[in-house]
Structures are given as structure tokens and as C-alpha cells.
Scaffold this motif. Structure first.
Motif, PDB file in Angstrom:
ATOM      1  N   LEU A 243       0.832  -1.211   0.000  1.00  0.00           N
ATOM      2  CA  LEU A 243       0.000   0.000   0.000  1.00  0.00           C
ATOM      3  C   LEU A 243       0.862   1.255   0.000  1.00  0.00           C
ATOM      4  CD1 LEU A 243      -2.774  -1.058   2.567  1.00  0.00           C
ATOM      5  CD2 LEU A 243      -3.015  -0.817   0.084  1.00  0.00           C
ATOM      6  N   LEU A 244       1.949   1.219   0.796  1.00  0.00           N
ATOM      7  CA  LEU A 244       2.834   2.380   0.875  1.00  0.00           C
ATOM      8  C   LEU A 244       3.480   2.661  -0.478  1.00  0.00           C
ATOM      9  CD1 LEU A 244       4.135   4.519   2.712  1.00  0.00           C
ATOM     10  CD2 LEU A 244       5.932   2.858   3.239  1.00  0.00           C
ATOM     11  N   VAL A 245       3.963   1.617  -1.128  1.00  0.00           N
ATOM     12  CA  VAL A 245       4.599   1.787  -2.435  1.00  0.00           C
ATOM     13  C   VAL A 245       3.580   2.274  -3.471  1.00  0.00           C
ATOM     14  CG1 VAL A 245       5.682   0.549  -4.361  1.00  0.00           C
ATOM     15  CG2 VAL A 245       6.436   0.121  -2.011  1.00  0.00           C
ATOM     16  N   TYR A 246       2.380   1.711  -3.420  1.00  0.00           N
ATOM     17  CA  TYR A 246       1.356   2.062  -4.414  1.00  0.00           C
ATOM     18  C   TYR A 246       0.940   3.530  -4.297  1.00  0.00           C
ATOM     19  CZ  TYR A 246      -3.066   2.068  -6.952  1.00  0.00           C
ATOM     20  OH  TYR A 246      -4.090   2.370  -7.819  1.00  0.00           O
ATOM     21  N   PHE A 247       0.662   3.977  -3.076  1.00  0.00           N
ATOM     22  CA  PHE A 247       0.161   5.339  -2.910  1.00  0.00           C
ATOM     23  C   PHE A 247       1.278   6.385  -2.949  1.00  0.00           C
ATOM     24  CE2 PHE A 247      -3.413   2.977  -0.975  1.00  0.00           C
ATOM     25  CZ  PHE A 247      -4.450   3.499  -1.738  1.00  0.00           C
ATOM     26  N   ALA A 248       2.490   6.012  -2.559  1.00  0.00           N
ATOM     27  CA  ALA A 248       3.603   6.973  -2.550  1.00  0.00           C
ATOM     28  C   ALA A 248       4.434   6.900  -3.827  1.00  0.00           C
ATOM     29  CB  ALA A 248       4.502   6.715  -1.333  1.00  0.00           C
ATOM     30  N   HIS A 249       4.072   5.946  -4.709  1.00  0.00           N
ATOM     31  CA  HIS A 249       4.844   5.758  -5.946  1.00  0.00           C
ATOM     32  C   HIS A 249       6.332   5.573  -5.635  1.00  0.00           C
ATOM     33  CE1 HIS A 249       1.228   6.817  -8.199  1.00  0.00           C
ATOM     34  NE2 HIS A 249       1.117   7.933  -7.473  1.00  0.00           N
ATOM     35  N   ALA A 250       6.580   4.771  -4.607  1.00  0.00           N
ATOM     36  CA  ALA A 250       7.958   4.607  -4.134  1.00  0.00           C
ATOM     37  C   ALA A 250       8.834   3.904  -5.157  1.00  0.00           C
ATOM     38  CB  ALA A 250       7.963   3.818  -2.807  1.00  0.00           C
ATOM     39  N   GLU A 251       8.227   3.111  -6.071  1.00  0.00           N
ATOM     40  CA  GLU A 251       9.044   2.414  -7.069  1.00  0.00           C
ATOM     41  C   GLU A 251       9.755   3.406  -7.981  1.00  0.00           C
ATOM     42  OE1 GLU A 251       5.045   2.853  -9.116  1.00  0.00           O
ATOM     43  OE2 GLU A 251       5.853   2.623  -7.099  1.00  0.00           O
ATOM     44  N   ARG A 252       9.236   4.658  -8.049  1.00  0.00           N
ATOM     45  CA  ARG A 252       9.889   5.686  -8.871  1.00  0.00           C
ATOM     46  C   ARG A 252      11.081   6.307  -8.162  1.00  0.00           C
ATOM     47  NH1 ARG A 252       4.440   9.054 -10.689  1.00  0.00           N
ATOM     48  NH2 ARG A 252       3.303   7.274 -11.630  1.00  0.00           N
ATOM     49  N   HIS A 253      11.216   5.997  -6.879  1.00  0.00           N
ATOM     50  CA  HIS A 253      12.311   6.575  -6.080  1.00  0.00           C
ATOM     51  C   HIS A 253      13.311   5.509  -5.651  1.00  0.00           C
ATOM     52  CE1 HIS A 253      10.140  10.406  -5.815  1.00  0.00           C
ATOM     53  NE2 HIS A 253       9.041   9.694  -5.596  1.00  0.00           N
TER      54      HIS A 253
ATOM     55  N   GLN B 254      12.605  -1.146  -5.130  1.00  0.00           N
ATOM     56  CA  GLN B 254      12.334  -2.235  -6.063  1.00  0.00           C
ATOM     57  C   GLN B 254      11.123  -3.047  -5.594  1.00  0.00           C
ATOM     58  OE1 GLN B 254      15.957  -4.470  -7.086  1.00  0.00           O
ATOM     59  NE2 GLN B 254      17.132  -2.836  -6.128  1.00  0.00           N
ATOM     60  N   VAL B 255      10.300  -3.476  -6.564  1.00  0.00           N
ATOM     61  CA  VAL B 255       9.084  -4.246  -6.252  1.00  0.00           C
ATOM     62  C   VAL B 255       9.141  -5.594  -6.959  1.00  0.00           C
ATOM     63  CG1 VAL B 255       7.685  -2.188  -5.886  1.00  0.00           C
ATOM     64  CG2 VAL B 255       7.826  -3.200  -8.171  1.00  0.00           C
TER      65      VAL B 255
ATOM     66  N   PHE C 185       0.182  -8.600  -5.390  1.00  0.00           N
ATOM     67  CA  PHE C 185       1.558  -8.579  -4.901  1.00  0.00           C
ATOM     68  C   PHE C 185       2.491  -7.816  -5.840  1.00  0.00           C
ATOM     69  CE2 PHE C 185      -0.302 -12.319  -2.887  1.00  0.00           C
ATOM     70  CZ  PHE C 185       0.124 -12.172  -1.577  1.00  0.00           C
ATOM     71  N   HIS C 186       1.934  -7.225  -6.873  1.00  0.00           N
ATOM     72  CA  HIS C 186       2.767  -6.513  -7.850  1.00  0.00           C
ATOM     73  C   HIS C 186       3.609  -5.432  -7.180  1.00  0.00           C
ATOM     74  CE1 HIS C 186       3.762  -4.678 -11.783  1.00  0.00           C
ATOM     75  NE2 HIS C 186       3.696  -3.534 -11.111  1.00  0.00           N
ATOM     76  N   TYR C 187       3.025  -4.685  -6.248  1.00  0.00           N
ATOM     77  CA  TYR C 187       3.722  -3.550  -5.639  1.00  0.00           C
ATOM     78  C   TYR C 187       4.428  -3.917  -4.327  1.00  0.00           C
ATOM     79  CZ  TYR C 187       1.376  -0.556  -9.003  1.00  0.00           C
ATOM     80  OH  TYR C 187       0.945   0.036 -10.164  1.00  0.00           O
TER      81      TYR C 187
ATOM     82  N   PRO D 201       7.251  -4.445  -2.034  1.00  0.00           N
ATOM     83  CA  PRO D 201       8.669  -4.058  -2.144  1.00  0.00           C
ATOM     84  C   PRO D 201       9.597  -5.203  -1.740  1.00  0.00           C
ATOM     85  CG  PRO D 201       7.675  -3.058  -0.197  1.00  0.00           C
ATOM     86  CD  PRO D 201       6.566  -3.754  -0.929  1.00  0.00           C
ATOM     87  N   LEU D 202      10.686  -5.357  -2.466  1.00  0.00           N
ATOM     88  CA  LEU D 202      11.658  -6.402  -2.150  1.00  0.00           C
ATOM     89  C   LEU D 202      12.275  -6.192  -0.773  1.00  0.00           C
ATOM     90  CD1 LEU D 202      13.540  -6.844  -5.565  1.00  0.00           C
ATOM     91  CD2 LEU D 202      11.587  -8.118  -4.667  1.00  0.00           C
ATOM     92  N   VAL D 203      12.335  -4.945  -0.337  1.00  0.00           N
ATOM     93  CA  VAL D 203      12.935  -4.656   0.949  1.00  0.00           C
ATOM     94  C   VAL D 203      12.109  -5.284   2.079  1.00  0.00           C
ATOM     95  CG1 VAL D 203      11.719  -2.453   1.242  1.00  0.00           C
ATOM     96  CG2 VAL D 203      13.910  -2.831   2.399  1.00  0.00           C
ATOM     97  N   VAL D 204      10.794  -5.391   1.886  1.00  0.00           N
ATOM     98  CA  VAL D 204       9.959  -6.055   2.887  1.00  0.00           C
ATOM     99  C   VAL D 204      10.291  -7.543   2.947  1.00  0.00           C
ATOM    100  CG1 VAL D 204       7.595  -6.719   3.477  1.00  0.00           C
ATOM    101  CG2 VAL D 204       8.092  -4.386   2.767  1.00  0.00           C
ATOM    102  N   LEU D 205      10.494  -8.145   1.774  1.00  0.00           N
ATOM    103  CA  LEU D 205      10.864  -9.559   1.741  1.00  0.00           C
ATOM    104  C   LEU D 205      12.209  -9.776   2.433  1.00  0.00           C
ATOM    105  CD1 LEU D 205       9.842 -10.524  -1.920  1.00  0.00           C
ATOM    106  CD2 LEU D 205       8.468 -10.556   0.175  1.00  0.00           C
ATOM    107  N   SER D 206      13.146  -8.852   2.230  1.00  0.00           N
ATOM    108  CA  SER D 206      14.442  -8.945   2.909  1.00  0.00           C
ATOM    109  C   SER D 206      14.275  -8.855   4.420  1.00  0.00           C
ATOM    110  CB  SER D 206      15.379  -7.833   2.423  1.00  0.00           C
ATOM    111  OG  SER D 206      15.674  -7.987   1.047  1.00  0.00           O
ATOM    112  N   SER D 207      13.401  -7.976   4.867  1.00  0.00           N
ATOM    113  CA  SER D 207      13.146  -7.831   6.305  1.00  0.00           C
ATOM    114  C   SER D 207      12.525  -9.099   6.883  1.00  0.00           C
ATOM    115  CB  SER D 207      12.217  -6.638   6.558  1.00  0.00           C
ATOM    116  OG  SER D 207      12.791  -5.440   6.084  1.00  0.00           O
ATOM    117  N   ILE D 208      11.606  -9.713   6.125  1.00  0.00           N
ATOM    118  CA  ILE D 208      10.978 -10.959   6.571  1.00  0.00           C
ATOM    119  C   ILE D 208      12.022 -12.065   6.709  1.00  0.00           C
ATOM    120  CG2 ILE D 208       9.382 -12.793   5.883  1.00  0.00           C
ATOM    121  CD1 ILE D 208       7.647 -10.615   4.588  1.00  0.00           C
TER     122      ILE D 208
END
Length: 657
Positions: free
Chosen positions: A288-298, A301-302, A421-423, A425-432
């Protein structure tokens, strides 16, 4: 002269007759002995016991129940059990989905394979597995091993199709190995991975996996394929100019959230579901954070697009041609052994808590079939990971139906929810992954090993540092080699001990363990603590000779009565081979040259049988074998007293008769 040529004098023979004689077992035909040995080696639990005195139809039913445990418990299944399994299944499904995606990335495989591997294998295990608590799925260590070993031959980025096919083939061979070990009941091979080895190996692998996730935490696109800590840290700190602070903030934030929920659930076990739901919650929040903040543009990685639909067949994707087949076989065998060791250990641990037993060989067969079927349906290595099984256990599962519920949940996700699951973020998977790995670093077990057994601690640390500073394979090989070396050391250097009498009793014990025990004048009582084989025969010959020489020197220095008898306590000698018999003959010759007498106490049936066939007993004399050390001491003491009396009547020193 000494006592080497003595026969029992009158009176001593009567004393000996009061003792029970040592008997050799009845000789058995060779084929019957071989059959018994094979049965005891491969079938210690006697699985055929339940088929005795049963009619043909009942034997068929029992056979189905043996190979397919679901046939045994399914008729007794009820709604009350299902309610518990439903809750547990939904809970572990919420953990399996993010973990599956994360671990697939760890193996350099498409994320969707993590979901595939949490759908088909659990269904197979539900039919064939005997553990009620095991939560089936992929593991971080198995994923790391698969990725590390396959990446040495094929690049997942340059040739993803071949890499994927090799992963399926390796899983197939892992299943073949596991099923073969179960069918031929060779599970003892897994026992060469000792507890200390597994603790060190898992800790080292967890450390390496955690460090590799710094790639995702810092948003790095290029990273080393090596797994050792030096290469990983060099890759991280040589690219500081490419670190993405957005990924770092997200990663640290979600890692803190995951660790906090785990700590809370540890302190409040009733809220186990908080930690279980945390990974899925992180995925949802991160997406949700990536989708609404368009974080993939910054620079965040998703995952991207996940293929929608159930597992496609992968029968035609197997690679059985050179030069890659050897890589698949090697990877499959090593990952298969590790998967077995982890899955069976986890299953037995939870079975112990609930007071039921699981059959290790049936579990191997279930794991094997599970991975064979999985390899044909686009899955990679699966076993019973501790984290998922612990959540399943804490959620109150009653049977393996919880795995079926989980598989249905994953199926629903594959059919309808993968686009969500498209959005992610890979960083969440790393944290998990980091959160899960920190739980595998069992420092308390390492401290326990240090306090109890320093050598086991050495094995543990060898495995740990071998993985961390070398590679996963190096760490595993080093640990297994040290474990086998220790086993060989135990076999080739068995303990021998001097035994003494516990005051006011007929009990004889190790004088080091019981310092107040008293040695018997004129007698040397030695204990051998292992079977006598070619590997230790030479050592025992030298060690027993040294005991005798040291005792003679001690007696000479102290002025006590000279040594006359050497009593070997054979209670712990379960078997002896021809090299051991030759050693016994040499010991007797050495003792005869010193004009002493060899006495055997409590030799086992197999030992007596072989010593009798070799004519050693005829040479020794049956009268010099006793059922217990106490009887041997009594007979020898009576002999010494008789000789002393005879010598005194003749006016001669008794020990020179």
C-alpha cells in the motif's frame, strides 16, 4: 615362579563350582544369524509386528494405513478437530505466502515458485506424513543451498530458464534420495549430522542469509554471488554511493516491526498469532505504501507481475543430460539430506511435546514422494521448517488437515490474489527473511554445548565459521568430517579404566569416578568400554600393557604384595572381530611372560562364541571366566590365600611359589 601355570588347588575348585559358569550361546545357522543382523539393523522398530496373525484383508488395510497414515486417522476425524485445524491452517497460510515469496527470491527463483511449493507438497504430506504438527513448505537454508550450488554452474540472470529447470531436477533427485532412504530404512545416514553440526550449520547459514539481505535493504542492483562474509561485506561497502536511503528506512522500519511482534508473542504466548500475521501484514502495508507513494519511482524495487493460476506441470523441464545433471544430483542430494535432518528433527520435537511418536523412515518416504511430485509440478525443495511448524503448533493444530487448509489458502491466492503482490517491495521480503533467520541463530544451544561438551562446541563452531567464512558446502563438509573424525576417535580410542571395590559391598567401579573405592592387593581389575575391533585392537593392546606395567611399578615402589592376576571386565564389550581375538591372544602371551594370570569377567555371548571358536577359551581355561567381577575377585582372592598358606607351611615367600 608366578601363577601362570597354576591349576586350581583342592578347595579352590569347590569355590569355583559355587560360581555360575559362563556359557556360550547355542550356535545358529549362518543364514539365521544374517537374517537377525539385518532385521536389527534395518528394522529395529519391527514394523511387521502388526501384521502377525492377521487375515489377508486386514493386512491390506494395515498396509494402506502404514504407507498412507490418513487412512488411519481420517475415519475418526470430526468437526471439533476441524475447527482447530481450520484456525491453524489459516494462520500458517498467512505466514506461508510472504515466506514462500521471500525464500524463492533467496534461491534466485521466480517468486511464484514459493507459492507453488506451498500448494502441492503440503497436500502430498497430508496423505503420507505421520506428524500432526509439521507445517510443510520451503526453508531459508534449503533455498540458500539451492541458490548457492546452482549459481556456480548456471547464472539465474543470464540463463533463467536453464536455472529453473535445474532447480526442478535437483528437487527431483532430493526426493529420490529421501524416498530411497525411507524405503530401504537407511535413515541412520542422516544421524551423521549431529545436533552440534546442525546448530552450527543453521546458525552460519542464517548469518550468511541475513547479510545477503543487505542487498535488498539498501536497494542494490548488483551484488556478489559468493556467500562468504568477506565477499558479501565487500560488495555492500564498495557500493555505498548506490545505497538508497528510501529502501534503508523502509527495511529498518519493517524489520523493527517484525522483531517487535516476535518479542511480544514470545512474552505473551497466547498472542502467538501477532507474530504469525506480522509478515503478511508487512507485505500488505509495504504494498500500500509503495502504491500510494509511488515509491518504485524513487528506487524502491518491487516484485512486479506474478503469474496467475495453479502450478503448471514441469515433467518436460527436467535436465537429465550432461554437463548439468551432475550439478543437479549433487545439489539434490545435499539439500535433500539437510531437508531431512531439519524436517525430522522438527517433527520429533513437537511429537515429544504432545506425547506421540513419528516414524522417521515413514517421514523420509513422505518427504521423498512430496518432493518428487513437487518437482513435477513446478515446485522446489520443501520440508518441515521450524518457524511454520511452531506457528502451526501454537495455533492449536490437531492433525495434518491444517496443511490442507493452508494449501487451499495458497490455491485461492494463486487463482485470484497474485496481482495484488505486484507492488510488494523487495525490501519487505528482505526484512521478513532477516527476521526469520535471527531465530535460527541459537546461541543458547551453543552455550549449552560449551558447558556440556567442548568437542561438540568445536564441531558447532567449525560448521558455523566454515559457512560464514567459506561457503555453505565447505561448512557442511567441515562439520561432517569433524563429526566422523570424532566418531572414529571414539571407536579407535575406547576408554579403559582401573576398577576398585566400593567399601562394604561387592560392587566394583572406576577408581577415578569413585576415589574412595579400594584396589585389591595382588589383583589388577581393568574395564574395557567398547567392542573390540580392528580399529582399536592395537590401542587396547598397548593400553592394557601399560596398565600392567604401571601397576607392577607401583607395587614395587610401595612394597605391597606382587601382582598376580589381571581381571578384564568385558561387560561393555558387545562384540569382537578377528583382530580383537588376535589382540586378546597377544595380551595373554604378554601376561604369561610376566608369570601372571588373565581372568575374564562377564564376557558377552557373541564374544564367548567367537573366543570359543578361535580356541582362545581352551588356551585360557574355562575356569578363568566368571559372570561378574565380584566372582572373579572372590576366586582369585581365595587362590591367593591358598597359595599364601601353602607357601607359609613350606617356609617360602608365597609370591615365589
Amino acid at each position: 615362579m608366578g601363577t601362570a601355570d597354576y591349576t586350581f588347588p583342592q578347595g579352590a575348585e569347590e569355590t569355583h563350582r559355587r560360581h555360575h559358569t559362563v556359557e556360550a550361546p547355542e550356535p545358529q545357522p549362518f543364514m539365521k544369524s544374517l537374517q537377525y543382523s539385518v532385521k536389527e539393523t534395518l528394522f529395529p522398530d519391527d514394523p511387521f509386528r502388526q501384521f502377525k496373525n492377521q487375515n489377508a484383508s486386514r493386512k491390506v488395510v494395515l498396509g494402506l494405513q502404514y504407507f498412507f497414515p490418513i487412512c488411519e486417522w481420517a475415519p475418526r476425524y470430526n468437526l471439533k478437530l476441524f475447527k482447530s485445524d481450520l484456525i491453524a491452517g489459516i494462520t500458517i497460510a498467512s505466514l506461508a505466502i510472504p515466506q514462500g515469496i521471500s525464500y524463492a527470491k533467496l534461491a534466485n527463483l521466480p517468486p511464484i515458485l514459493g507459492l507453488y511449493s506451498s500448494f502441492v507438497p503440503p497436500l502430498v504430506y497430508a496423505v503420507m506424513g505421520s506428524s500432526r504438527d509439521l507445517g510443510v513448505g520451503t526453508t531459508a537454508v534449503g533455498s540458500l543451498l539451492t541458490g548457492a550450488m546452482l549459481s556456480k554452474e548456471v547464472s539465474a540472470e543470464k540463463d533463467p530458464k536453464l536455472y529453473l529447470h535445474l532447480a526442478f531436477t535437483a528437487t527431483f533427485f532430493a526426493g529420490v534420495l529421501e524416498a530411497s532412504l525411507g524405503i530401504f530404512r537407511l535413515g541412520f545416514i542422516v544421524d551423521f549430522l549431529s545436533h552440534a553440526t546442525i546448530v552450527g550449520f543453521m546458525g552460519g547459514a542464517a548469518t550468511v542469509v541475513s547479510l545477503q539481505q543487505l542487498k535488498g535493504i539498501f536497494g542494490l542492483k548488483h551484488f556478489t554471488e559468493a556467500t562468504d562474509i568477506i565477499s558479501v561485506m565487500r560488495s555492500v561497502f564498495s557500493q555505498t554511493h548506490q545505497w538508497r536511503w528510501e529502501s534503508g528506512v523502509l527495511g529498518c522500519g519493517f524489520l523493527f516491526f517484525l522483531l517487535s511482534t516476535r518479542y511480544f508473542s514470545t512474552k505473551k504466548p497466547k498472542f502467538f498469532w501477532v507474530a504469525a500475521m506480522a509478515p503478511l501484514t508487512s507485505v500488505i502495508l509495504g504494498s500500500l505504501l509503495v502504491y500510494f507513494a509511488h515509491a518504485e519511482r524513487h528506487g524502491v524495487q518491487v516484485i512486479g507481475n506474478l503469474k496467475k493460476g495453479l502450478n503448471p506441470l514441469s515433467v518436460s523441464d527436467m535436465v537429465f543430460t550432461s554437463p548439468y545433471m551432475s550439478t543437479a544430483v549433487k545439489t539434490g542430494f545435499i539439500t535433500g539430506i539437510i531437508g531431512l535432518a531439519e524436517g525430522i528433527a522438527v517433527g520429533r520435537s513437537f511429537a515429544m511435546y504432545k506425547n506421540y511418536n513419528i516414524d522417521g523412515n515413514k517421514e523420509m518416504l513422505a518427504f521423498g514422494v512430496m518432493n518428487i511430485v513437487g518437482s513435477l509440478t513446478s515446485c522446489y525443495l520443501t520440508t518441515g521448517p521450524f518457524s511454520r511448524s511452531a506457528v502451526n503448533f501454537n495455533a492449536g493444530c490437531k492433525t495434518v488437515v491444517s496443511n490442507i487448509v493452508m494449501a487451499i489458502g495458497v490455491m485461492f491466492t494463486l487463482l485470484f490474489l497474485t496481482p495484488l503482490f505486484h507492488y510488494t517491495p523487495l525490501v519487505v521480503l528482505s526484512s521478513i527473511i532477516i527476521s526469520a533467520m535471527l531465530g535460527l541463530i541459537d546461541y543458547q544451544a551453543a552455550i549449552h554445548l560449551w558447558n556440556v561438551d567442548k568437542f561438540d562446541f568445536l564441531v558447532c563452531m567449525s560448521a558455523y565459521f566454515g559457512v560464514v567464512f567459506g561457503s555453505v558446502e565447505i561448512g557442511l563438509v567441515v562439520a561432517v568430517v569433524i563429526s566422523i573424525a570424532r566418531l572414529l576417535l571414539f571407536v579407535s580410542r575406547p576408554r579403559t579404566a582401573l576398577k576398585g571395590n566400593i567399601p562394604n559391598s561387592m560392587i566394583y567401579r572406576n577408581t577415578e569416578q569413585y576415589p574412595y573405592s579400594r584396589t585389591i592387593p595382588g589383583l589388577l581389575i581393568l574395564e574395557i568400554d567398547s567392542p573390540i575391533y580392528f580399529a582399536n585392537a592395537g590401542y587396547l593392546r598397548e593400553r592394557i600393557t601399560r596398565w600392567i606395567n604401571e601397576e607392577e611399578e607401583r607395587v614395587k615402589t610401595s612394597g605391597e604384595n606382587s601382582l598376580q592376576y589381571v581381571i578384564l571386565d568385558m561387560s561393555a564389550v558387545g562384540n569382537i572381530d578377528t583382530s580383537g581375538i588376535s589382540m586378546m591372544e597377544e595380551i595373554k602371551k604378554i601376561i604369561d611372560r610376566k608369570e601372571l594370570k588373565l581372568v575374564l569377567a562377564n564376557p558377552k555371548g557373541e564374544v564367548v562364541k567367537k573366543l570359543t571358536r578361535s580356541k582362545f577359551i581352551d588356551n585360557l581355561g574355562k575356569e578363568w571366566m566368571f559372570l561378574t567381577v565380584a566372582e572373579a575377585v572372590e576366586a582369585c582372592s581365595f587362590m591367593l590365600h591358598t597359595l599364601k598358606t601353602q607357601a607359609a607351611s613350606k617356609g617360602e615367600p608365597w609370591n615365589n611359589v
